[in-house]
Design an enzyme around this catalytic site. Structure first.
Site, mmCIF file in Angstrom:
data_model
loop_
_atom_site.group_PDB
_atom_site.id
_atom_site.type_symbol
_atom_site.label_atom_id
_atom_site.label_comp_id
_atom_site.label_asym_id
_atom_site.label_seq_id
_atom_site.Cartn_x
_atom_site.Cartn_y
_atom_site.Cartn_z
ATOM 1 N N TYR A 107 0.846 -1.198 0.000
ATOM 2 C CA TYR A 107 0.000 0.000 0.000
ATOM 3 C C TYR A 107 0.885 1.254 0.000
ATOM 4 O O TYR A 107 1.870 1.322 0.735
ATOM 5 C CB TYR A 107 -0.931 -0.034 1.225
ATOM 6 C CG TYR A 107 -1.623 1.274 1.480
ATOM 7 C CD1 TYR A 107 -2.371 1.885 0.469
ATOM 8 C CD2 TYR A 107 -1.518 1.931 2.704
ATOM 9 C CE1 TYR A 107 -2.998 3.107 0.681
ATOM 10 C CE2 TYR A 107 -2.149 3.151 2.928
ATOM 11 C CZ TYR A 107 -2.879 3.732 1.908
ATOM 12 O OH TYR A 107 -3.488 4.938 2.119
ATOM 13 N N LYS A 204 -11.256 -1.691 6.115
ATOM 14 C CA LYS A 204 -11.647 -2.394 4.878
ATOM 15 C C LYS A 204 -12.665 -3.501 5.168
ATOM 16 O O LYS A 204 -13.714 -3.217 5.693
ATOM 17 C CB LYS A 204 -10.393 -2.927 4.178
ATOM 18 C CG LYS A 204 -9.212 -1.966 4.181
ATOM 19 C CD LYS A 204 -9.519 -0.635 3.505
ATOM 20 C CE LYS A 204 -8.276 0.245 3.473
ATOM 21 N NZ LYS A 204 -8.574 1.656 3.345
HETATM 22 O O1 P1T Z 1 -6.178 3.592 5.713
HETATM 23 P P1 P1T Z 1 -5.710 2.846 6.924
HETATM 24 O O2 P1T Z 1 -6.824 2.282 7.752
HETATM 25 O O3 P1T Z 1 -4.717 3.617 7.730
HETATM 26 O O4 P1T Z 1 -4.947 1.545 6.383
HETATM 27 C C1 P1T Z 1 -3.744 1.579 5.704
HETATM 28 C C2 P1T Z 1 -3.608 0.341 4.858
HETATM 29 C C3 P1T Z 1 -2.807 -0.692 5.299
HETATM 30 N N1 P1T Z 1 -2.660 -1.838 4.583
HETATM 31 C C4 P1T Z 1 -3.282 -2.001 3.410
HETATM 32 C C5 P1T Z 1 -3.072 -3.268 2.645
HETATM 33 C C6 P1T Z 1 -4.121 -1.001 2.892
HETATM 34 O O5 P1T Z 1 -4.717 -1.218 1.737
HETATM 35 C C7 P1T Z 1 -4.287 0.203 3.628
HETATM 36 C C8 P1T Z 1 -5.124 1.327 3.134
HETATM 37 N N2 P1T Z 1 -5.409 1.270 1.757
HETATM 38 C C9 P1T Z 1 -6.160 2.165 1.057
HETATM 39 C C10 P1T Z 1 -6.700 3.257 1.588
HETATM 40 C C11 P1T Z 1 -6.310 1.832 -0.369
HETATM 41 O O6 P1T Z 1 -7.184 2.416 -1.057
HETATM 42 O O7 P1T Z 1 -5.553 0.992 -0.845
#
Ligand code: P1T
Length: 389
Positions: A107, A204
């Site tokens: 990410y 998510k």
């Molecule tokens: O956005 P947050 O709750 O802080 O999570 C970060 C995060 C960590 N790990 C993975 C695999 C992720 O996909 C994400 C956040 N990703 C998005 C916002 C996205 O659109 O890919």
């Protein structure tokens, strides 16, 4: 309190409803109370009922942590204020000067945290973790303290062999962290495969309704849990009682949602695969996926995320993405509604262009978070959008 042995033997679909969802002892309320309080009265100084301040402990958050630990098949869990703050706590536990080997396709926010924040105190090596021999070589050469895996990766859905990698890392005193956000505990339990820490963006699939930002850590080591808990309490990124409650509510349908996400994603993957304006589809459930065999072995399903390359460039991508009605053009994933996005401009803009292009995050790459709507409507929407190019 339910007997521990009984909890262990429950299936995930039952756990998500009953663990953390126990009726309120005081009133019999069937749903968990929201302890919307910052502090707790003390009988005399230091004499508490186990709670003194909500940054430190909160009963609604504890319910969520119990459920998270149980569905990820770990002993301990922490609910944090975001997925990234869960990552941050892990990095803060690591003494300065240590080396982290990290997957090259993660990410964008994780990449930014490692290269722009923790690069001052730690060394990072980004590499293709689907290549076992390569990682083994790097572990032997650099003696890292941490191996950081996303599997499947965001956005290219590359799959790493968690069991083999964590087994090798363990022999070299290296801890393995797995970001299990894309699979959710419904399809994959990294701790069972040998990982030391599982990290989630609860924002998510686990919450599933795009109305909360949250993170979670699940692990078996008491020593490590105590360190992480100490850091969380000392630095502050905890989850609020109300958001903990929303996540507990969303979690109850995790099993039914994940099944439908996967069913729809597979249908859409097949549809796109045959479309003349699509160059290539990446979905772990397709036999054309480079790690399809590993995915079948390592996970019990393939989830709701897919990516594909359009024939054309940025103009084609913009036209397509602006023409959809049901898919919302937005960052994030894992909610009941279908989302679509352009990684190069949106979620992975913080990865330098050169690196993005080397990885395959080009201007014609589209990432889809397939929701749980009726797949006929989703396919119709994609067909209309593709026709506009
Ligand atoms: O956005 P947050 O709750 O802080 O999570 C970060 C995060 C960590 N790990 C993975 C695999 C992720 O996909 C994400 C956040 N990703 C998005 C916002 C996205 O659109 O890919």
């Amino acid at each position: 309190m339910r007997e521990k042995s009984k909890i262990k033997s429950l299936e995930l679909a039952t756990k998500v409803i009953h663990i953390g969802g126990e009726p309120d002892k005081e009133t019999g309320a069937v749903t968990a109370p929201i302890y919307q309080t910052s502090t707790y009265v003390q009988k005399s100084p230091g004499k508490t009922k186990g709670y003194e301040y909500t940054r430190t402990h909160n009963p609604t958050r504890t319910r969520l942590e119990d459920c998270l630990a149980s569905i990820e098949k770990g002993r301990y869990a922490l609910a944090t204020s975001s997925g990234l703050s869960a990552n941050m706590l892990i990095m803060q536990v690591l003494p300065p000067g240590q080396t982290v080997i990290c997957g090259d396709d993660v990410y964008g926010g994780t990449y930014r945290m490692f290269t722009k924040v923790f690069h001052q105190t730690h060394n990072f090596i980004f590499t293709d973790t689907t290549d076992l021999k390569n990682v083994q070589y790097l572990i032997k050469k650099h003696r890292p303290a941490l191996l950081w895996l996303e599997s499947p990766t965001n956005p290219l859905l590359k799959i790493s062999d968690i069991e083999k990698l964590s087994g090798f890392a363990k022999k070299h005193n290296c801890l393995t962290v797995v970001d299990n956000t894309f699979m959710s505990p419904y399809f994959q339990n990294p701790l069972k495969l040998g990982a030391d820490i599982v990290v989630h963006s609860l924002t998510k699939y686990i919450n599933g309704h795009s109305d909360v930002v949250a993170g979670g850590l699940i692990l078996n080591s008491k020593k490590l849990y105590d360190k992480l808990w100490f850091l969380q309490n000392s630095t502050g990124p905890t989850q609020s009682p109300f958001d903990s409650w929303l996540i507990l509510r969303g979690l109850k349908t995790l099993a039914v949602r994940m099944k439908k996400h996967e069913e729809n994603a597979l249908e859409i993957a097949h549809f796109l695969n045959k479309h003349s304006k699509v160059e290539n589809v990446i979905y772990p459930g397709l036999s054309s996926h480079p790690q399809h065999a590993l995915a079948k072995r390592q996970t019990s399903g393939h989830g709701g995320m897919l990516t594909f390359y359009l024939k054309g460039g940025l103009r084609a991508s913009r036209t397509f993405l602006s023409s959809l009605d049901i898919f919302s053009l937005a960052e994030s994933l894992g909610g009941v509604e279908s989302l679509i996005e352009h990684p190069a401009i949106m979620t992975h803009a913080s990865v330098p262009k050169k690196i993005r292009e080397k990885l395959g995050i080009q201007d014609n790459l589209i990432r889809v978070s397939v929701g749980i709507e009726d797949s006929k409507d989703l396919i119709k929407d994609l067909k209309n959008g593709l026709a506009k190019i």
